[in-house]
Design an enzyme around this catalytic site. Structure first.
Site, PDB file in Angstrom:
ATOM      1  N   ARG A   1      43.485  31.524  43.120  1.00  0.00           N
ATOM      2  CA  ARG A   1      42.133  31.608  42.553  1.00  0.00           C
ATOM      3  C   ARG A   1      41.685  30.266  41.951  1.00  0.00           C
ATOM      4  O   ARG A   1      41.005  30.226  40.929  1.00  0.00           O
ATOM      5  CB  ARG A   1      42.046  32.717  41.503  1.00  0.00           C
ATOM      6  CG  ARG A   1      42.337  34.101  42.003  1.00  0.00           C
ATOM      7  CD  ARG A   1      41.325  34.553  43.059  1.00  0.00           C
ATOM      8  NE  ARG A   1      41.604  35.919  43.469  1.00  0.00           N
ATOM      9  CZ  ARG A   1      42.421  36.252  44.457  1.00  0.00           C
ATOM     10  NH1 ARG A   1      43.035  35.300  45.151  1.00  0.00           N
ATOM     11  NH2 ARG A   1      42.624  37.509  44.782  1.00  0.00           N
TER      12      ARG A   1
ATOM     13  N   SER B   1      37.049  42.265  41.635  1.00  0.00           N
ATOM     14  CA  SER B   1      38.127  42.177  40.638  1.00  0.00           C
ATOM     15  C   SER B   1      37.668  41.309  39.474  1.00  0.00           C
ATOM     16  O   SER B   1      37.341  40.141  39.665  1.00  0.00           O
ATOM     17  CB  SER B   1      39.387  41.580  41.270  1.00  0.00           C
ATOM     18  OG  SER B   1      39.856  42.397  42.312  1.00  0.00           O
TER      19      SER B   1
ATOM     20  N   GLU C   1      38.006  36.508  36.190  1.00  0.00           N
ATOM     21  CA  GLU C   1      37.719  35.724  37.395  1.00  0.00           C
ATOM     22  C   GLU C   1      36.324  35.110  37.373  1.00  0.00           C
ATOM     23  O   GLU C   1      36.160  33.947  37.742  1.00  0.00           O
ATOM     24  CB  GLU C   1      37.887  36.593  38.651  1.00  0.00           C
ATOM     25  CG  GLU C   1      39.325  36.783  39.074  1.00  0.00           C
ATOM     26  CD  GLU C   1      39.435  37.250  40.517  1.00  0.00           C
ATOM     27  OE1 GLU C   1      38.519  36.959  41.297  1.00  0.00           O
ATOM     28  OE2 GLU C   1      40.438  37.889  40.853  1.00  0.00           O
TER      29      GLU C   1
END
Length: 345
Positions: A165, A234, A330
Site C-alpha cells: 500500500r 478497505s 488507507e
C-alpha cells in the site's frame, strides 16, 4: 482549453459520498490541460488537489483549493510479442473496466484486482492489491507531470518503490501527477489462488475468466456497493509486524489470521481484529463498520468528515487497547486548503 468552475459540489466524485464544496474545479482531459490548470493555480495562489476516482480520499466540507479532476482517457499498444503485451493507459480510465477489458483480450495478471474502485491513474499511488496480487507486479512505467521540474517524465517500476500500500507517490505526494500508466501483461495465465477462499471458489475451472468471475462474486458478497452504501473499500491497512511481536500475540490469540511477509515479518488481518473488538456491524450515528465485512467503513446517513473521524478513531482506540496494535487508515485525509493532513489531526 480549460474550463474553470466555481463552488462545485464534489459529493458525486467521492465514493464515501461526503458533502464537499470546492471553490475551484477543472476537469482535466489531456496533459496540456493539466499544465494549463497548474499554471492557473499558481497565478491564483491556490493549492491544487488531484481528484481521481475519489475512492481513497477523506475530504472536508469546504475546500478552498483548485480541484483537478483527472479524466485522461485512451489506450495505446506499446509492444507485443508471443508472450506479453505492453499497453499505455490513460489515468482517467475506470480501473474495473480496464481489468475486464484485459481479460477479454487475453491479457493476464490483473484478474485478482477486479472490482477495486477508482481509476487507473490512482492504482500505483498506494500500489492497490487484493487476493495475493499487487498492481506494482505488472507496472512497467508510470507517466507523470513532475511539478518540481515542470516537465513530463516516466518513472520505471523499480523507481516507483512499490511496497505494501505504498509507493514514491505517497512519499512525494505534491511532486508527481500521474497521467498514464504502462502495464506489462501476459498471454499465458499464471493464476494466483493461494489467498483465502479463492482456490475453493475457483474449483476445477482454473481459468483467468473464472478467477475474475469468482473475485467479483467474493467482493460483491462481502463489500457493499458504494452507490448503495457509500464507502472507500478497505478502510484500514492490514498491520505488518515483526515475527517476535506476532509470536507474543499468538499466545493470547491463537486463531488470529496471518500471512508471512518478507524480512521475517507477518501481516495480520485487520478485518478479524475489528470483528473481535466488536465493531463488525456496529454504528456510531451516521457511520459504522459494515455488517458483512468489518474492514469497510460505511456512510449510512449523510455523514460529515467529522463523523467519519469520530468513528474510525474509536475503532483505532479499541484495537490498540485489545491487541496493542495500531490500525492505519488507507484513505488520505485532506484539509480545507487542499493539502494532506496527518490521520490523527
Amino acid at each position: 482549453m480549460i474550463h474553470i468552475q466555481h463552488q462545485v459540489q464534489l459529493k458525486p466524485f467521492n465514493t464515501l459520498n461526503l458533502d464537499v464544496v470546492a471553490s475551484h474545479y477543472i476537469k482535466v482531459q489531456s496533459v496540456n490541460e493539466l499544465i494549463e490548470a497548474l499554471d492557473y493555480a499558481e497565478q491564483q495562489q491556490l493549492n491544487a488537489l488531484i481528484l481521481s476516482g475519489g475512492s481513497n480520499m477523506l475530504l472536508p466540507q469546504s475546500l478552498d483549493a483548485l480541484v483537478l479532476h483527472i479524466d485522461i482517457q485512451g489506450l495505446e499498444m506499446i509492444d507485443e510479442d508471443s508472450e506479453s503485451v505492453k499497453i499505455k493507459v490513460g489515468g482517467g480510465q475506470i480501473w474495473h473496466d480496464f481489468v475486464l477489458m484485459t481479460t477479454q483480450k487475453g491479457w493476464y495478471g490483473l484478474q485478482n484486482l477486479a472490482l477495486i474502485p477508482g481509476l487507473v491513474g490512482a492504482s500505483p499511488v498506494q500500489n492497490i492489491g487484493a487476493y495475493g496480487v499487487e498492481v506494482g507486479e505488472f507496472i512497467e512505467l508510470v507517466h507523470v507531470y513532475d511539478r518540481s521540474e515542470k516537465s513530463v517524465k516516466t518513472i520505471s517500476c523499480a523507481d516507483c518503490k512499490f511496497a505494501y500500500r505504498h509507493s514514491i507517490f505517497k512519499d512525494e505526494p505534491y511532486r508527481y501527477i500521474i497521467t498514464h500508466v504502462t502495464f506489462k501483461l501476459f498471454k499465458t495465465p499464471n493464476l494466483k489462488l493461494s489467498y483465502g477462499d479463492l482456490l475453493k471458489a475457483v474449483g476445477n475451472e482454473q481459468t483467468p475468466e473464472n478467477l475474475q468471475k469468482q473475485v467479483i462474486q467474493i467482493r460483491e458478497s462481502k463489500l457493499p456497493n458504494p452507490k448503495e452504501y457509500p464507502n472507500v473499500g478497505s478502510f484500514f491497512k492490514n498491520p505488518v509486524i515483526s515475527r517476535q511481536d506476532f509470536n507474543q500475540l499468538l499466545t493470547e490469540f491463537p486463531l488470529i489470521p496471518h500471512y508471512p511477509q518478507p524480512h521475517d515479518r507477518v501481516k495480520i488481518a485487520a478485518g478479524w481484529l475489528i470483528d473481535q473488538a466488536g465493531w463488525k456491524g456496529k454504528r456510531l450515528g451516521a457511520v459504522g463498520m459494515f455488517e458483512k465485512q468489518a474492514l469497510v467503513l460505511v456512510n449510512y446517513a449523510n455523514a460529515t468528515l467529522i463523523d467519519v473521524q469520530h468513528t474510525y478513531r474509536h475503532v483505532q482506540s479499541d484495537i490498540q487497547q485489545k491487541f496493542k496494535l495500531r490500525l492505519e487508515p488507507e484513505p488520505v485525509l485532506f484539509g480545507s486548503n487542499g493539502l494532506i493532513l496527518s490521520h490523527m489531526e
